[in-house]
Structures are given as C-alpha cells and as structure tokens.
Design an enzyme around this catalytic site. Structure first.
Site, PDB file in Angstrom:
ATOM      1  N   ASP A 474       0.826  -1.205   0.000  1.00 58.29           N
ATOM      2  CA  ASP A 474       0.000   0.000   0.000  1.00 58.29           C
ATOM      3  C   ASP A 474       0.865   1.262   0.000  1.00 58.29           C
ATOM      4  O   ASP A 474       2.072   1.222   0.301  1.00 58.29           O
ATOM      5  CB  ASP A 474      -0.914  -0.023   1.237  1.00 58.29           C
ATOM      6  CG  ASP A 474      -2.270   0.592   0.964  1.00 58.29           C
ATOM      7  OD1 ASP A 474      -2.363   1.449   0.068  1.00 58.29           O
ATOM      8  OD2 ASP A 474      -3.231   0.228   1.660  1.00 58.29           O
ATOM      9  N   ASP A 538     -10.825   1.972  -3.249  1.00 52.56           N
ATOM     10  CA  ASP A 538     -11.337   1.656  -1.908  1.00 52.56           C
ATOM     11  C   ASP A 538     -12.857   1.667  -1.894  1.00 52.56           C
ATOM     12  O   ASP A 538     -13.471   1.402  -0.862  1.00 52.56           O
ATOM     13  CB  ASP A 538     -10.821   2.678  -0.887  1.00 52.56           C
ATOM     14  CG  ASP A 538      -9.450   2.287  -0.342  1.00 52.56           C
ATOM     15  OD1 ASP A 538      -8.971   1.189  -0.671  1.00 52.56           O
ATOM     16  OD2 ASP A 538      -8.867   3.089   0.418  1.00 52.56           O
TER      17      ASP A 538
HETATM   18  C1  GLA Z   1      -5.792   1.802   2.199  1.00 49.97           C
HETATM   19  C2  GLA Z   1      -6.178   0.663   1.280  1.00 49.97           C
HETATM   20  C3  GLA Z   1      -7.245  -0.175   1.920  1.00 49.97           C
HETATM   21  C4  GLA Z   1      -6.732  -0.704   3.234  1.00 49.97           C
HETATM   22  C5  GLA Z   1      -6.278   0.430   4.112  1.00 49.97           C
HETATM   23  C6  GLA Z   1      -5.598  -0.081   5.354  1.00 49.97           C
HETATM   24  O1  GLA Z   1      -6.832   2.694   2.345  1.00 49.97           O
HETATM   25  O2  GLA Z   1      -6.578   1.155   0.041  1.00 49.97           O
HETATM   26  O3  GLA Z   1      -7.626  -1.221   1.086  1.00 49.97           O
HETATM   27  O4  GLA Z   1      -5.684  -1.595   3.001  1.00 49.97           O
HETATM   28  O5  GLA Z   1      -5.373   1.290   3.451  1.00 49.97           O
HETATM   29  O6  GLA Z   1      -5.148   0.935   6.151  1.00 49.97           O
END
Ligand code: GLA
Length: 736
Positions: A474, A538
């Site tokens: 990420d 997301d």
């Molecule tokens: C980001 C990612 C999510 C999740 C969060 C965790 O927002 O896009 O899918 O993994 O971080 O903190």
C-alpha cells in the site's frame, strides 16, 4: 538524409521521415503499403503561409527550442553558467530492426561528422511482443549532449518510446525536462482523460481538442487518483467501437507531465515524461538519464481496439500473472483494526466454505498498529494481538486450503513508531520545514540506502519466516516537498522503489505483489513490471464500481483488476445493493470478498458461494479473453463483456444504473462475436435474487435460453427484461 522508414505492427504502422536529420513520425495509421519515397516527399512539404518562418517546420520526435514548429521542447536544461540551454540535435547514426523481414539491422555512418555509431544490438531483441524498432543517436556538438531516441511497435500495435540524454561535455548539465513526443492526428478533435479522487477513480471526461495546450501535471509522488497517466484522442464522437483513436499511457509511478498541444497550423502532438523538480537531475560528465517509456496505440476500431492491444501487450510480459487468479478474502472492511484470533479464524472458516482461495490479512498486524495513528515502519508482528506470532493464523488458513497474504505499507512511517523515534532523519522532507502529515504519516527517504536495506530486511524476514504467498503493498499519501539531503529527489525515490521491488521479487519469486494506493492511486505500466494486481478502488459500492472498472479496463486487463464484493451497505457511500448487483459487478475482475462473512445468513452465504462458483467456471474467459465495452444507446445503462479468443465462449453484463426512461430497454447489440457462430445464449442467474423490475413477463429466452448467430446478436441484438435501477444481469454465450 536517410530514406524513410516504415515500422509495422499487426494492424498499424509508423512512417518515419527525417527533417534536418531528425526523425519525424509523418504518419501513424493503418498498416498499408505505398509510402512515398524521399524524392516524392520533397514535393509533399506543407504550404508556407505568410506571417511566420520561411520554411515549414514539422513536429519531430525531439522538438527543440530552436526549431520553428512551436512545439514544447522535449529536452531542456543548462550548464551552471546558463549556457547550452537551447540544444539542437542532429542524427549521428540510426539502427532499424524489422522483425517481419527477419531482423534487418542497418547502421548508418555518422551524418554529422562525429565518430559515434548507434549500437546494433539491444533495441529490440528478446523483448516481450517484440516487433519493428528504430534507435537513432543524435548529437549536439555545441552543447555537448547526446540523445538516443528509441521507438518500437510491438506485435500488438503498441508503440514503446523513450529517450536517453547523455552529457558528453566536461561540466555538469542540469536537466529540467526530458520527454517523449508522439504525434496526434490532425483529424483528432476530442480528448478523453480520467480525473478522479479517492474512492472515485478514473472518471471519464471528454473535452474538445481546440488550439492550444492541455496539461496534466502530477506532483503527488504517485500517479494518484487525480492524474491517471493516460488519455485518448480521436475525432468528434469517437466511441467504444468506432473512430480512429489513439491511446497513450506513461509508465511511471512518480511525478509526471502529460501535454496535448494543437498548434495554430493544425499539427498536434502528445508529450509525456517525468515532471522533474528544480535541480533534481544533474548529469555529471558522461552520465545519462533515460525517460520513462511512453506507450501509445492507434486503432481505427475505437477505444476497444486500443484497449485490446494494451491488454495483450501487458499479458505478454513475463511479470504478468500466468496462473489462475485465486478468489480472495480481504479482511479490511470485515474487521478493520480488530485483529482478534477468534474473529480472524471465524472469518477464515466462513471464507473457505464459500470457496475463497486466498486470505489476505490487511492493516493492523504489526507493532503498535491499533489504529491509523501509529505503527507504520515497525514491521514486526505485534505480540499484543498475536502472542504466538502469525503462525497459528497462517496455519489455520492453510489448513483450510487457502493461500495467505499480508498487508504492508513499506514506504511510510508514523511519527508515533519506534522507527521514527530511532531514525527521524530517515523521512523524506526538506530541512527547516515541517512536513505535512497525511493519514498521520510521513514518507521514508528511499534515496537513502540504509532505509531501503531496512525495508528489505523487514519484509524479507516476514516473508521468509512464514508461508506467505501474497503481499498487498500500500501507499496512502501524496509526496510533497520531498528532498534527499536537501535536494529534490522524486526521480531517485521512484527508481529506488522499483529497485526494492525487484530485489524482493528475486528473493521471493513465488510471492505475488499487489499495487494498492488508497485504492487505485498507483496504477501504471511501470509498477506492473513488479506487481500482479492493482487494488482498483477503496470503493466497493457496485454502482460506482461500474464506472471505475469500465474506465480501468481502457488500460488494464481484468485479471489484474482487484474487484471485491463488499458489504451490503457500502462503507464509503452508504448505498445499499443486492448481492446480485455486487456479485455481477465484481465478477469481471480478480474477484474477492471484503465483508464480514460471519454476519451473513445462510441464504446469503449460499448466494455468495454460487457467485464464486460461477466466477471459477468462467474465469478462464474472464481473465484471458478479449474485453468488449458496448456502445449501448440508453444512458441509464452500461454493458460490457469478455469473449474468449477462439470466440467460443463469452460473458456479457448489462447493468441498469438509473431508472429507465423508456418502458422497455433497447435491445442489446453485442460485439466481438464470431459472425457465423451459433451461440446458446443464457441468463446467468447465480445470485438467486431476481434483478427484474415490474413487468408482466420478461422475454422468454431469459427462462429458456435461445440459440442465435453472432451476426444476429451483433446486428439485431437481444431483447432485455426490465431491470430495477442499480441491478445487473449477466448473459453467457456458448458456441454450439
Ligand atoms: C488503504 C487501502 C485499503 C486498506 C487500508 C488499510 O486505504 O486502500 O484497502 O488496506 O489502506 O489501512
């Protein structure tokens, strides 16, 4: 002057002429013969109007300040005393490789009296999907600079181009611009680009291509949600299936600039490369810099033609996933930071029962990470939540027959972490200024080898100690004012990231990496050299996902597109959708589930198992076939599908996004099918829930199936049932 060169792809070709010994892409279009020779070209020079320079100046592949075209210079820079700022290059040597006629290499002697010669190797041999290629070396003996310009058109019609700038002088050269340039057809009048935001990535935006420049400047440290590094141009009204369209994508994950410019004389071009920050690129004597690859593709069959070429090009890469895409369970929207062993194992049990094949433990497993305020950087399993380490959970997941994956955000650090307390100097910032926080976190300085070493050691040790087959990597904030030792360092930061990835992939060849960046903030062809999946957004809301995924498919094939069935109530929009709609939407990507399965009742779990079962039955088509977006006239609906390359099987989706203004939907005309093939057409009702709205009866084929020819389905189409808004139906086709 060298003779013109024709480079041929499958359906398109590039015709290169030379203006003042600099290459010009004189035509990029259908792969035909009959290109004029040098003598004829002399009589085809454009008219010279009053009120300007005395000769026409074509846009070359390397516009410079000194030429009269008015195009933005591809290269800009200067020596410390301000000189050499307006270089002008002349060809020294040329190397052409024509794959179809059995690799003909041609290396011409210097045209400008330097002793340089382009090497005859390396432009093309062994590259994935390799095709015809040209490499031209150009020198400026006054400014003491050299450029190597490369262009290759692969067997899928994708053009790959980049330039290398070398300082051949004895003093440093400060580079502020180093871009690739491709022509845009003088017939193009519209631009389609993809602005977006967190949870609403890649929203299509069309605007006229008038006179003047359009600029997309990304200073986020990742391609970002706002600045997807690609766009299309075409004639007015170009569509999925029609129009002479060109698509472009820059393979770079840092700061970038894309420019589309239509000059007063009607000539137009696209220019793209890194957006270099002041002073960040200084070439010492003999040093060189290579720009990121700019990808382009021309098609006369609309957007679908370009996307299909981009997909095939990516699929041919060795880094592209070659194995079946396992259905995934992601813990994020199921448990967030609540990492209790019982809760996580119960989730695993429920996941295995519905057919999940990979269990991904998201954020929250490492030291001090009880919420998003602390812990980033401390990549040690937290004994507070995992007293016996990760072993028991991984063993449990594995015993259920699932793979285990884990979340990292390696480039980041929370000020509230042991790492920051020990090494506050490791952050990417500029001395004397306080760095802005974003999600309570800072970025690490990857130009510092100690930082990279630490990250490699931490990730390597977690992967080596456990049976982990997947890493969700990420990256959750923008990079601003990032310096290494006081100097801007986005270029080295980005290259160091690629280096770290490459090292980890070498050390753990069986581990798959996913590129996530608060959803789809880092989706580009360079990061895909190291990663096998992109977390698209997301947003798990099926309605918004219909548009996000559709535009994602312009550049990326479905098997790398992470698409999850989220909770009934979307966590990011609050909308409520049936499992049928959520399942039909997620069906077309690398499928996953991101919801607390322990809260579902048995009928819902059964439906979910059906969806996953149907996806497994069709995923060879979904993940290897040709993506077709349909031009459906009802603006309240969208339709798309995937057809196997042998045209024997296909799945289409018809989604009713909003209320249908007419009493019945317009018949759905499919495309991409074998015209003479007879297909059994069936409604794939995997969800058990009826997506249909109020009507006396649907067309009978919905119940019985029907056999129709590809030609009929293309020309006349399929009558549809009436669907409720925010529902979808899937239709399968099997050749008889
Ligand atoms: C980001 C990612 C999510 C999740 C969060 C965790 O927002 O896009 O899918 O993994 O971080 O903190």
């Amino acid at each position: 002057m060298p003779s013109p060169v024709v480079l041929r792809g499958r359906h398109s070709s590039i015709f290169i002429t030379f203006a003042n010994a600099v290459p010009v892409i004189a035509a990029w279009g259908r792969n035909v013969g009959g290109h004029p020779d040098s003598a004829t070209l002399a009589s085809l020079q454009s008219a010279v109007p009053h009120g300007g320079f005395d000769a026409h100046s074509a846009i070359t592949v390397l516009p410079v300040h000194a030429d009269a075209s008015g195009a933005a210079p591809a290269v800009e820079g200067h020596r410390s005393d301000g000189t050499s700022w307006a270089p002008r290059f002349q060809m020294s040597s040329i190397d052409v490789r024509l794959a179809q006629s059995g690799t003909v290499a041609r290396s011409e002697a210097s045209l400008v009296g330097t002793s340089s010669q382009a090497g005859v190797s390396g432009t093309n041999s062994g590259e994935e999907g390799s095709g015809d290629a040209i490499e031209v070396t150009l020198d400026d003996t006054v400014a003491q600079l050299r450029i190597v310009w490369r262009l290759r058109i692969d067997t899928f019609d994708v053009v790959h181009t980049s330039i290398t700038l070398r300082n051949t002088g004895s003093n440093p050269y400060v580079v502020s611009r180093c871009m690739s340039t491709l022509p845009i057809s003088a017939n193009a009048r519209e631009v389609l680009d993809f602005p977006g935001r967190w949870t609403y990535e890649m929203q299509p935006q069309r605007r006229p291509l008038g006179f003047g420049a359009l600029l997309w400047e990304n200073r986020k440290g990742r391609p970002s949600h706002k600045n997807a590094p690609g766009l299309f141009v075409g004639p007015n009204g170009f569509s999925e299936n029609s129009g002479e369209v060109a698509g472009f994508h820059l393979g770079w994950s840092g700061y970038h600039e894309l420019r589309v410019d239509r000059l007063p004389n009607g000539q137009a071009y696209l220019q793209a490369g890194q957006a270099l920050l002041p002073g960040e690129l200084v070439l010492g004597p003999g040093e060189e810099h290579t720009s990121p690859t700019l990808f382009g593709c021309w098609s006369e069959t609309g957007l679908n033609g370009v996307s299909q070429s981009f997909h095939e090009m990516l699929r041919a890469r060795t880094s592209h996933p070659k194995t079946v895409r396992p259905v995934t369970l992601n813990t994020w929207e199921a448990v967030y930071f609540d990492h209790r062993h019982e809760r996580l194992t119960a989730l695993a049990d429920a996941a295995a029962k519905v057919g999940i094949e990979r269990y991904v433990l998201d954020d929250g497993w490492f030291l001090g990470r009880r919420d998003d305020k602390a812990g980033l950087g401390d990549w040690y399993v937290d004994p507070a939540v995992y007293p016996q380490g990760l072993g028991p959970l991984i063993d449990h997941v594995r015993s259920l027959g699932m793979e285990f994956g884990i979340w990292f955000e390696p480039e980041m650090v929370n000020p509230n972490s042991n790492l920051y307390r020990e090494h506050p100097e490791w952050t990417l910032d500029t001395d004397g200024y306080e760095q802005a926080l974003s999600r309570n976190q800072l970025v690490l300085d990857l130009s510092n080898p100690d930082v990279v070493e630490y990250l490699f050691e931490r990730i390597d040790s977690i992967l080596s100690a456990h049976n982990i087959s997947y890493v969700k990597w990420d990256f959750n904030r923008d990079i601003v004012q990032g310096s290494h030792e006081g100097r801007a360092s986005m270029s080295t930061q980005t290259n160091a990231l690629y280096g770290l990835f490459a090292r980890l992939v070498r050390a753990h060849p069986n581990v798959e990496f996913e590129s996530c960046s608060s959803g789809g903030g880092r989706a580009d062809y360079a990061i895909l050299e190291h990663t096998k999946r992109v977390w698209t957004s997301d947003c798990n809301d099926a309605l918004d996902r219909q548009s996000i995924q559709r535009t994602f498919s312009y550049f990326f094939p479905p098997e790398i597109m992470g698409s999850h069935i989220g909770p009934k109530h979307s966590h990011t929009t609050g909308r409520v959708h049936t499992l049928g709609f959520r399942g039909s939407t997620a069906f077309f990507g690398h499928l996953g589930v991101e919801a607390d399965l322990t809260q579902l009742d048995q009928p819902e779990l059964d439906q979910l198992a059906n969806i996953i079962g149907a996806h497994k039955e069709w995923r060879d088509v979904l993940h290897e076939g040709q993506v077709i977006r349909l031009d459906h006239p009802d603006t309240s609906a969208v339709a798309h599908g995937v057809v196997s390359f042998d045209k024997k099987r296909a799945v289409f989706s018809y989604a009713q996004l909003a209320t249908l203004p007419a009493t019945i939907p317009t018949d759905l005309r499919l495309s991409g099918l074998g015209q003479d093939t007879e297909y059994l057409v069936e409604f794939l009702n995997f969800s058990g829930t009826n997506p249909f709205g109020a009507m006396k009866r649907p067309p009978a084929w919905v119940e019985t199936g029907v056999v129709l020819s590809g030609a009929y389905l293309t020309q006349a189409g399929l009558p549809l049932p009436i669907l409720h808004p925010e529902t979808a139906m899937l239709i399968t086709l099997k050749a008889r």
